[in-house]
Design a protein around this motif. Sequence first.
Motif, mmCIF file in Angstrom:
data_model
loop_
_atom_site.group_PDB
_atom_site.id
_atom_site.type_symbol
_atom_site.label_atom_id
_atom_site.label_comp_id
_atom_site.label_asym_id
_atom_site.label_seq_id
_atom_site.Cartn_x
_atom_site.Cartn_y
_atom_site.Cartn_z
ATOM 1 N N THR A 109 34.905 41.112 98.822
ATOM 2 C CA THR A 109 36.061 40.572 98.101
ATOM 3 C C THR A 109 35.927 39.069 97.885
ATOM 4 O O THR A 109 36.193 38.563 96.788
ATOM 5 C CB THR A 109 37.364 40.883 98.877
ATOM 6 O OG1 THR A 109 37.503 42.302 98.950
ATOM 7 C CG2 THR A 109 38.575 40.271 98.198
ATOM 8 N N ALA A 110 35.516 38.346 98.911
ATOM 9 C CA ALA A 110 35.371 36.888 98.803
ATOM 10 C C ALA A 110 34.324 36.519 97.766
ATOM 11 O O ALA A 110 34.543 35.622 96.939
ATOM 12 C CB ALA A 110 35.015 36.295 100.159
ATOM 13 N N LYS A 111 33.211 37.201 97.790
ATOM 14 C CA LYS A 111 32.147 36.885 96.831
ATOM 15 C C LYS A 111 32.572 37.252 95.409
ATOM 16 O O LYS A 111 32.328 36.499 94.463
ATOM 17 C CB LYS A 111 30.858 37.618 97.214
ATOM 18 C CG LYS A 111 30.282 37.198 98.545
ATOM 19 C CD LYS A 111 29.789 35.770 98.558
ATOM 20 C CE LYS A 111 29.172 35.432 99.901
ATOM 21 N NZ LYS A 111 28.357 34.231 99.866
ATOM 22 N N ARG A 112 33.243 38.384 95.248
ATOM 23 C CA ARG A 112 33.734 38.771 93.916
ATOM 24 C C ARG A 112 34.748 37.757 93.392
ATOM 25 O O ARG A 112 34.739 37.415 92.208
ATOM 26 C CB ARG A 112 34.389 40.153 93.967
ATOM 27 C CG ARG A 112 33.416 41.292 94.045
ATOM 28 C CD ARG A 112 34.125 42.608 94.182
ATOM 29 N NE ARG A 112 34.577 43.072 92.875
ATOM 30 C CZ ARG A 112 35.301 44.155 92.695
ATOM 31 N NH1 ARG A 112 35.683 44.884 93.731
ATOM 32 N NH2 ARG A 112 35.663 44.532 91.498
ATOM 33 N N ARG A 113 35.628 37.315 94.281
ATOM 34 C CA ARG A 113 36.651 36.359 93.885
ATOM 35 C C ARG A 113 36.001 35.048 93.425
ATOM 36 O O ARG A 113 36.402 34.471 92.420
ATOM 37 C CB ARG A 113 37.614 36.121 95.046
ATOM 38 C CG ARG A 113 38.869 35.385 94.630
ATOM 39 C CD ARG A 113 39.923 35.404 95.714
ATOM 40 N NE ARG A 113 40.469 36.746 95.852
ATOM 41 C CZ ARG A 113 40.678 37.368 97.007
ATOM 42 N NH1 ARG A 113 40.387 36.787 98.141
ATOM 43 N NH2 ARG A 113 41.178 38.579 97.026
ATOM 44 N N LYS A 114 35.010 34.593 94.162
ATOM 45 C CA LYS A 114 34.332 33.351 93.779
ATOM 46 C C LYS A 114 33.687 33.486 92.403
ATOM 47 O O LYS A 114 33.736 32.563 91.597
ATOM 48 C CB LYS A 114 33.261 32.985 94.803
ATOM 49 C CG LYS A 114 33.827 32.403 96.075
ATOM 50 C CD LYS A 114 32.721 32.074 97.059
ATOM 51 C CE LYS A 114 33.268 31.684 98.389
ATOM 52 N NZ LYS A 114 33.364 30.274 98.601
ATOM 53 N N ALA A 115 33.101 34.628 92.140
ATOM 54 C CA ALA A 115 32.427 34.843 90.857
ATOM 55 C C ALA A 115 33.415 35.027 89.712
ATOM 56 O O ALA A 115 33.203 34.518 88.614
ATOM 57 C CB ALA A 115 31.506 36.050 90.941
ATOM 58 N N GLY A 116 34.504 35.748 89.972
ATOM 59 C CA GLY A 116 35.426 36.090 88.893
ATOM 60 C C GLY A 116 36.522 35.086 88.625
ATOM 61 O O GLY A 116 36.927 34.903 87.476
ATOM 62 N N ASP A 117 37.019 34.419 89.668
ATOM 63 C CA ASP A 117 38.163 33.528 89.496
ATOM 64 C C ASP A 117 37.804 32.181 88.865
ATOM 65 O O ASP A 117 38.639 31.555 88.237
ATOM 66 C CB ASP A 117 38.863 33.269 90.834
ATOM 67 C CG ASP A 117 39.600 34.498 91.344
ATOM 68 O OD1 ASP A 117 39.647 35.510 90.622
ATOM 69 O OD2 ASP A 117 40.116 34.437 92.474
#
Length: 194
Positions: free
Chosen positions: A93-101
């Motif tokens: 979740t943290a890595k996805r958030r960094k990439a997407g947000d």
Amino acid sequence: MATTEILTAERILEVTEEVLRRHGPAKATVVDVARALGVSHGSVYRHFRTKAALREAVTKRWLDRTSAVLDDIVAQDRDPEARLRDWLAALFTAKRRKAGDDPELFATYMVLTGESGEAVGEHIDALTGQLTAIVRSGVDSGAFAAADPAVTARALFQATDRFHDPCHAREWEQPGIEGEFEAVVDLVVRGLRA
């Protein structure tokens, strides 16, 4: 160039992130950071001796945010399997958030982490250390079977690479990725059970 705010390393890093977001890693300079802070570039160099040191510190700060969230899961006193599942999910979740947000800043960090072997290596060591603690607690409680928790933790980290290595970021928004993540987590957890 004077400012009434006390210049700290943390403030410089905050502003450097903003400058990197605005200009990108190829064009952002220490002078840009100093200008945004309202100080001379010499003031920035008093905290970070080189541009490379500043970029390394920004990268480390960015990576440490993920480690801090995961530390909370490691510290919990509950079932090791649940903690392992939650830790892996939180990392994804943290890595996805960094990439997407914040795609602009994520692209910048992809460049910076490529330059920053020491910060990235320390980050991976911290993450595998956290996994080692979870695996060791599972072994101690009899829930997991692992001859060497550190070796097992490194294998877990590598087995789930697709869900946390930024080189796979484009895959993280594909339909069905959550199901694929759950299938891999189920597989590794079954393999760990005593």
